[in-house]
Structure formats: C-alpha cells, structure tokens
Design a protein around this motif. Structure first.
Motif, PDB file in Angstrom:
ATOM      1  N   ALA A 239       0.833  -1.211   0.000  1.00 45.29           N
ATOM      2  CA  ALA A 239       0.000   0.000   0.000  1.00 45.29           C
ATOM      3  C   ALA A 239       0.864   1.255   0.000  1.00 45.29           C
ATOM      4  N   ALA A 240       1.935   1.237   0.789  1.00 44.21           N
ATOM      5  CA  ALA A 240       2.845   2.379   0.810  1.00 44.21           C
ATOM      6  C   ALA A 240       3.506   2.574  -0.549  1.00 44.21           C
ATOM      7  N   PHE A 241       3.882   1.471  -1.185  1.00 41.69           N
ATOM      8  CA  PHE A 241       4.511   1.558  -2.503  1.00 41.69           C
ATOM      9  C   PHE A 241       3.540   2.132  -3.530  1.00 41.69           C
ATOM     10  N   ALA A 242       2.288   1.680  -3.473  1.00 43.78           N
ATOM     11  CA  ALA A 242       1.283   2.193  -4.407  1.00 43.78           C
ATOM     12  C   ALA A 242       1.053   3.686  -4.179  1.00 43.78           C
ATOM     13  N   THR A 243       0.991   4.095  -2.913  1.00 42.60           N
ATOM     14  CA  THR A 243       0.815   5.514  -2.614  1.00 42.60           C
ATOM     15  C   THR A 243       1.992   6.330  -3.111  1.00 42.60           C
ATOM     16  N   MET A 244       3.187   5.795  -2.943  1.00 42.90           N
ATOM     17  CA  MET A 244       4.381   6.479  -3.432  1.00 42.90           C
ATOM     18  C   MET A 244       4.317   6.676  -4.944  1.00 42.90           C
ATOM     19  N   LEU A 245       3.892   5.649  -5.660  1.00 37.75           N
ATOM     20  CA  LEU A 245       3.781   5.762  -7.112  1.00 37.75           C
ATOM     21  C   LEU A 245       2.770   6.836  -7.508  1.00 37.75           C
ATOM     22  N   VAL A 246       1.661   6.901  -6.791  1.00 39.77           N
ATOM     23  CA  VAL A 246       0.644   7.918  -7.102  1.00 39.77           C
ATOM     24  C   VAL A 246       1.196   9.314  -6.811  1.00 39.77           C
ATOM     25  N   ALA A 247       1.836   9.472  -5.624  1.00 37.71           N
ATOM     26  CA  ALA A 247       2.348  10.783  -5.231  1.00 37.71           C
ATOM     27  C   ALA A 247       3.449  11.266  -6.164  1.00 37.71           C
ATOM     28  N   ALA A 248       4.258  10.331  -6.661  1.00 35.00           N
ATOM     29  CA  ALA A 248       5.336  10.705  -7.570  1.00 35.00           C
ATOM     30  C   ALA A 248       4.873  10.745  -9.013  1.00 35.00           C
ATOM     31  N   GLY A 249       3.883   9.897  -9.347  1.00 30.21           N
ATOM     32  CA  GLY A 249       3.559   9.687 -10.743  1.00 30.21           C
ATOM     33  C   GLY A 249       2.517  10.597 -11.339  1.00 30.21           C
ATOM     34  N   TRP A 250       1.716  11.270 -10.499  1.00 31.12           N
ATOM     35  CA  TRP A 250       0.654  12.087 -11.071  1.00 31.12           C
ATOM     36  C   TRP A 250       1.222  13.212 -11.928  1.00 31.12           C
ATOM     37  N   TRP A 251       2.311  13.817 -11.473  1.00 30.75           N
ATOM     38  CA  TRP A 251       2.892  14.914 -12.241  1.00 30.75           C
ATOM     39  C   TRP A 251       3.579  14.367 -13.496  1.00 30.75           C
ATOM     40  N   ILE A 252       4.262  13.235 -13.346  1.00 24.89           N
ATOM     41  CA  ILE A 252       4.900  12.601 -14.511  1.00 24.89           C
ATOM     42  C   ILE A 252       3.850  12.277 -15.567  1.00 24.89           C
ATOM     43  N   LEU A 253       2.711  11.716 -15.125  1.00 23.18           N
ATOM     44  CA  LEU A 253       1.641  11.373 -16.060  1.00 23.18           C
ATOM     45  C   LEU A 253       1.070  12.621 -16.721  1.00 23.18           C
ATOM     46  N   ALA A 254       0.897  13.687 -15.931  1.00 20.41           N
ATOM     47  CA  ALA A 254       0.364  14.924 -16.497  1.00 20.41           C
ATOM     48  C   ALA A 254       1.279  15.473 -17.575  1.00 20.41           C
ATOM     49  N   VAL A 255       2.579  15.421 -17.346  1.00 20.74           N
ATOM     50  CA  VAL A 255       3.536  15.931 -18.333  1.00 20.74           C
ATOM     51  C   VAL A 255       3.520  15.055 -19.581  1.00 20.74           C
ATOM     52  N   GLU A 256       3.473  13.739 -19.385  1.00 22.40           N
ATOM     53  CA  GLU A 256       3.476  12.841 -20.532  1.00 22.40           C
ATOM     54  C   GLU A 256       2.208  12.989 -21.377  1.00 22.40           C
ATOM     55  N   LEU A 257       1.074  13.247 -20.726  1.00 19.41           N
ATOM     56  CA  LEU A 257      -0.186  13.357 -21.457  1.00 19.41           C
ATOM     57  C   LEU A 257      -0.418  14.752 -22.034  1.00 19.41           C
ATOM     58  N   TRP A 258       0.290  15.727 -21.517  1.00 22.32           N
ATOM     59  CA  TRP A 258       0.108  17.103 -21.995  1.00 22.32           C
ATOM     60  C   TRP A 258       0.665  17.212 -23.424  1.00 22.32           C
ATOM     61  N   PRO A 259      -0.054  17.798 -24.347  1.00 18.17           N
ATOM     62  CA  PRO A 259       0.460  17.949 -25.718  1.00 18.17           C
ATOM     63  C   PRO A 259       1.802  18.676 -25.721  1.00 18.17           C
ATOM     64  N   ALA A 260       2.798  18.061 -26.343  1.00 25.70           N
ATOM     65  CA  ALA A 260       4.150  18.614 -26.318  1.00 25.70           C
ATOM     66  C   ALA A 260       4.205  20.018 -26.899  1.00 25.70           C
ATOM     67  N   GLY A 261       3.329  20.312 -27.848  1.00 27.39           N
ATOM     68  CA  GLY A 261       3.357  21.619 -28.479  1.00 27.39           C
ATOM     69  C   GLY A 261       2.872  22.747 -27.593  1.00 27.39           C
ATOM     70  N   SER A 262       2.195  22.434 -26.515  1.00 29.87           N
ATOM     71  CA  SER A 262       1.659  23.491 -25.643  1.00 29.87           C
ATOM     72  C   SER A 262       2.314  23.498 -24.269  1.00 29.87           C
ATOM     73  N   ARG A 263       3.414  22.828 -24.115  1.00 32.11           N
ATOM     74  CA  ARG A 263       4.172  22.866 -22.867  1.00 32.11           C
ATOM     75  C   ARG A 263       5.640  23.106 -23.185  1.00 32.11           C
ATOM     76  N   PRO A 264       6.445  23.469 -22.194  1.00 32.33           N
ATOM     77  CA  PRO A 264       7.877  23.664 -22.447  1.00 32.33           C
ATOM     78  C   PRO A 264       8.583  22.339 -22.720  1.00 32.33           C
ATOM     79  N   TYR A 265       9.706  22.422 -23.389  1.00 30.23           N
ATOM     80  CA  TYR A 265      10.563  21.255 -23.614  1.00 30.23           C
ATOM     81  C   TYR A 265      11.110  20.777 -22.268  1.00 30.23           C
ATOM     82  N   ILE A 266      11.227  19.472 -22.095  1.00 33.71           N
ATOM     83  CA  ILE A 266      11.730  18.903 -20.838  1.00 33.71           C
ATOM     84  C   ILE A 266      13.253  19.007 -20.822  1.00 33.71           C
TER      85      ILE A 266
END
Length: 639
Positions: A239-266
C-alpha cells in the motif's frame, strides 16, 4: 548493571519501554526544561539559517530564473520552466520550485522571498528529526540529533540556497518519522505507512530518484519490526509503494499526457520526455555515468566527478561538507546493533538502526561509488541520518557509562571524531587554534570518560559533566566553525560548497548543478548586466526578449531585466531545443528580439549540434553590436 554493551533481556529500547506486543508506544511527556531546550534549538537554527539570508543573492541563478518565471506564469510554475514564456524546463521535477515560486508570488520576487522557504525547511527539518529521535530515545537524544543536523556545514549551506535538496531532506525526515510511528502503532500502522509512501513520492518530485535511496532502510525496518503479522506487513508495504507511485507519478503522467506543443521542452532530456530524464540522465545515468547530454564524462579513476570509492566522502572536497561525524555515526550504528542483540523482533533499537542506518549506508555507498554527476552539496542528504544515529547512540552509551565497554567506546569515538575534525580543519585552512582546541578537548574527554567512575562519588559526577562538555567541544566545534563561516559569506553559483575559508564562495556555471559550461557571470547572477543591457532587453513587447546558449547565460539576463530569455539548449546547451528550423520560425514570427553571447558563451564546450547551428546562422544572418561585455544580434532586422 551488566558488564557489556549487550542489553539485558528486560531492558527497554530507550527511555520509553516497548510495552506489550500490541500496544502503541508513547513519547515521554515534555518537561519544562525540555520545552526550553527544544525551542532554544529551533530559535538557534532559525537564527543561523535566516541570518543575512540575502547575502547569497540569487544563489543558483539557474533555479532563480525558474522561480522568477513561476512567479509570473502559472504554467511555468507547474512545469518548472526557466522563463515565463515556457521555452524549456529545469532538469529536475519542480516541487522545490513550487514553494519558492509561491513565496515569490506572495512577497514579490526577490532573493529573500526565494530563499525564505528554504531556510524554514531547515528549521522544520531539525524539529522533525528531534521529534523522531526523541520518541524512542528521549529528549536528550533528540536534542543531540537536532544540533548535529543544524550545525552540519553542508546543511547550513543548502538550507540557505535555492537548490532542491532542502525539500528532499525535510520530506525524507518526516517519512522516517512516519515509518517509526507505523512500526510502533499496530492499529494505525497502515495510515502511517501510506503517509510515508506519499512523502517519499513527493520527495521524488523534488529531486527525482535520489529520493528512493532511503527506501531500503524503511522497508527493512518495517518488514522486521512492525507489530503486526507478516501478511499485514507485506500488504502495508504494498500500500505504501502504491501511494508512493501515485504521489510521484501524477505529475509525470500529467507531463506525458500534456500535448508537447503546448508545454515547455523537458530540459535535460534528448527526446522531450520526462520519463527519459527520470530513468536516464537523473536515474541510472547517475550510477553508471552514461548520461546523454551531460558535459564531460562520468567519474571513473580521476574523472570529472572525482574517483569513486570508499574514501570519496572523506576526501577534501566532500569531507568538509559532511564527514565531521560520519565515522562516529558508523560507530553509533554498530553500537545500536550490538545493544539490540537478540532482543525480540519488534525491538525499537534494532528498528531504529535499520531506518537510519539503512539511510546512511545506502545513500553513503551510492554517493561513494556512483560514476555519474555528483557534487559535494549532495551530501546534505546524509546529515539527518548521521544526527539520528549519533543522538541515539550517545544516550545509549551515556546511560551505561559505569560499564567499561561503554566508556571505552565513548572515549575511542571521541578521539576518532576529534582526529577527523583536526584533519578537516587543516584542509579547510581554519585558524590553527580551532583544530588544536578540538584535538585537546577530544583527548581530555577520553581520559575523563575512562577514569571518572573510579573517583569519589562527588568528583565522579563533576567529572561526568566536564567530560560531556569536552565531548561536545570535540564533536561540534569543528562543524560549528565551518557552518558559521559558511553563513557569514556569500555562496552563489551552480556548485556551492561549504567551507571554513573566509570571503565569498562564487562558482561559475557547471554541469549538473544548474548551469552549463557556458556560464559567464558570477555573483547574484546580474552583476555583469549593465543598465544599458537591461534597457535594451526591456525594449518592445516580445515573447522572448533575447535568446542565449545555455541557461547559465540566459538566466542573468532574465533576472536583471525581468523579461523572458530563452535558454537555447537548456542548462548544458546540449538539449536539442529549439532546433534550427524551430528557431528560424520563431524569429520569422517576431517572437525573439535579440541573440546574446558573451565570454565563454561563444563557441566551445557546452554547445550541442543544434545550438551550434543556431549560433552559426545568427552570426551569418544578423549584424553584431557590442554592449559592455556582450555581443548582441538584433533578430528583428536582417543584415
């Protein structure tokens, strides 16, 4: 009273008894004296970290530019962009920038508003470490741990600087506290472990995969010592591992799903991918040195980042930052393991050794042997573990000071610590009296510790007090001197370093720390930008007032003018953004006013193929003019 360091069968793990297997431990109540000591500790830490805070100016101008951008644009704040027009991001996840950016929005962007959250993170880190150690080993142990952390030179440096390490340290310490609460509290174990997972996840959003170095110790401690069944321990860890993935991964997922043309280059990636940055440049690349886009090679024997090996943390570069009590912490870890002995599985002393000893060993060995980019200020991540182990073991040994093995251990460790400080103080050039005072205090303390109990009762008590005072001098005078000297000087640039030298510490651009090899300005990032140059940048209304190769070249212009400046190629100048075709299109559309070069921002190291092509095209297409030390090309009119 036993005659060895091994704990009696009925002894507690510390001042608070373990209690029945299913009972949750409670921290001892705070006496008036403890409250005075605790608030004095926090007040002293706040004074140390807040004193003349703005002497550091913009500190690391790479991150300062991103904070400034975040104070003007919510998109730049969310992504960690280097400029408010969102050309490219920093090479880290942006959680630390979020705090500084919010402070800048409330108070207005300045050196003080940017660095204030960092200093406060340091004060809260000391309080959190105190509470964590105190819970199992009492207020004296917590106080020692807090003092050690507060006075560690690299902590005094980084809690007054704008790099992401300050937030990483705080979140890691609070996560360790949550794991400790989960271990002792069977009814609330799941919620504490979920909290620990969330904190480590958010620590990832501060400095990416370095946050995971504490996990082996946390997992081992809970798996071994938690007061629940094996099946529930496994489920809680999952459960702790799953929570860690959510806490770390939500921003990663948002960046990956955001259209590259409307966000800054990584920034820091070669494919505009946050996953590539996470797993490569800021992940495995740090371990094996295979870091595409890095300036220079990995570590290796005599490499750019020093020679990997067990002695790296004791060397002159890193030793003066963190090594003052590192040998003592290793001895302390051994003491706690011996004291735990054959105690029951749920023994808190063993659990404490696993939490903090695991933190120290895994992080320390990683820093010692990693082949990729590493800087001395990274070692601030070791300071809480050193403080915790030294604090706990000090109390354990002091409670057994009438036993010869305990006295001998304290005496030997004191001499070892004094000798370590003597060597470090010699390397850093501190006045001779300090290192000799440390050495004399160490040997005097050792003698008193060994002979004290053999004296008459009254003299034994006085001798114990004197010995404790001398131990404090031997252990803390060296790092306290270095920490005070660090606070008293200006620390700026991409690769800061704490030391006992007088004067300012200004470093120019450097790879991996937030500036490229193309850096050309020191100080607070604006000292070389004249009023004439500022006026030029503030002319007209453009998406980018200027473009410059590398973030370390662009940041001073942006900080001085308050206008967005494009960092071509990111902080190293090696990121393929923008491409020549993209840059030509932006110029044709009238979005970039000037192209600026100066000093080592010209041809040479720290420039990728695309950036070299851009600069060549600019030089061949536009007319150069000189403004102070800058060469400026007006991109709004062809030559």
């Amino acid at each position: 009273m036993t005659s060895t360091l091994t704990r009696p069968a009925d002894a507690s793990a510390g001042p608070v008894a373990d209690g029945p297997a299913g009972a949750a431990a409670r921290a001892p109540r705070r006496s008036r004296g403890e409250r005075v000591a605790f608030w004095s500790l926090l007040a002293g830490t706040a004074l140390l970290y807040l004193w003349d805070l703005t002497v550091n100016g913009y500190s690391n101008e790479f991150y300062a530019a991103a904070v400034q951008a975040g104070s003007e644009s919510w998109k730049a704040w969310f992504f960690g962009s280097l400029d408010a027009s969102n050309a490219i991001t920093v090479d880290k996840t942006p959680a630390a920038l979020w705090l500084m950016g919010l402070s800048a929005r409330v108070l207005g962007f300045s050196s003080f508003s940017m660095l204030l959250p960092q200093a406060l993170l340091g004060v809260v880190s000391v309080a959190a470490l105190y509470g964590s150690v105190r819970r199992w080993f009492g207020p004296a142990a917590g106080f020692v741990a807090g003092v050690v952390l507060a006075l560690t030179p690299v902590a005094a440096l980084m809690f007054r600087f704008n790099n992401p390490d300050a937030l990483l340290v705080l979140l890691s310490v609070v996560a360790a506290y949550a794991v400790s609460r989960a271990i002792e509290s069977p009814k609330r174990a799941l919620r504490w472990m979920v909290l620990a997972g969330a904190l480590v996840g958010f620590a990832f959003l501060s400095k990416m995969m370095q946050a995971f170095l504490v996990l082996p110790g946390f997992v081992a401690a809970y798996a071994v010592a938690a007061r629940v069944s094996l099946g529930r321990r496994v489920l809680h860890l999952l459960a702790a591992f799953a929570t860690m993935l959510v806490a770390a991964g939500w921003w990663i997922l948002a960046v990956e799903l955001w259209p590259a043309g409307s966000r800054p280059y990584i920034g820091g990636s070669q494919t505009n991918s946050i996953l590539e940055l996470t797993l490569g440049y800021n992940g495995l690349g740090r371990l094996n040195g295979d870091e595409t886009g890095s300036v220079g090679g990995g570590g290796g024997a005599g490499g750019q980042w020093g020679t990997p090996g067990l002695t790296r943390l004791l060397g002159s570069e890193m030793g003066s930052q963190i090594a003052w009590l590192l040998p003592a912490a290793l001895v302390a870890l051994g003491v706690l393991v011996v004291v735990a002995g054959r105690a029951p599985r749920t023994d808190r002393t063993r659990a404490f050794a696993l939490v903090w000893g695991g933190w120290l060993l895994v992080t320390g060995l990683t820093f010692s042997f990693m082949q990729g980019i590493i800087h001395s200020y990274y070692t601030v991540a070791l300071a809480p573990a050193i403080g915790a182990l030294v604090g706990a073991a000090s109390v354990v040994l002091w409670r057994r000071r009438h036993e010869l093995p305990a006295r001998a251990t304290m005496a030997g460790t004191t001499v070892l610590t004094a000798g370590t400080a003597f060597g470090l103080l010699s390397d850093t050039g501190t006045h001779g009296w300090v290192r000799w005072a440390v050495l004399v205090a160490g040997f005097a303390a050792a003698v008193l510790l060994l002979v004290g109990p053999d004296l008459a009762h009254g003299w034994a008590r006085r001798t114990a007090v004197a010995a404790a005072g001398l131990v404090a001098v031997a252990a803390l005078l060296g790092p306290a001197t270095s920490a005070a000297a660090t606070v008293a000087k200006a620390n700026t640039g991409a690769i800061p370093s704490a030391s006992a030298w007088s004067g300012s510490s200004t470093t120019r651009g450097g790879p991996g720390g937030g500036g490229g090899m193309g850096g050309f300005l020191g100080g607070n990032g604006t000292s070389g930008v004249t009023d004439e140059m500022v006026a030029l940048l503030q002319e007209g209304d453009y998406t980018w007032a200027a473009a410059a190769v590398t973030a370390n070249a662009a940041a001073p212009l942006q900080l001085a003018s308050g206008e967005p400046v494009m960092a071509v190629g990111g902080f190293n100048g090696t990121d393929p953004s923008p491409t020549l075709a993209e840059f030509k299109a932006l110029v044709a559309d009238g979005q970039v006013h000037y192209f600026v070069t100066s000093g080592s921002n010209g041809r040479g190291g720290g420039m990728g193929q695309a950036d070299s092509q851009i600069q060549t095209w600019v030089e061949q297409t536009f007319t150069a003019t000189t403004v102070g030390t800058f060469t400026v090309y007006d991109l709004t009119s062809a030559s």
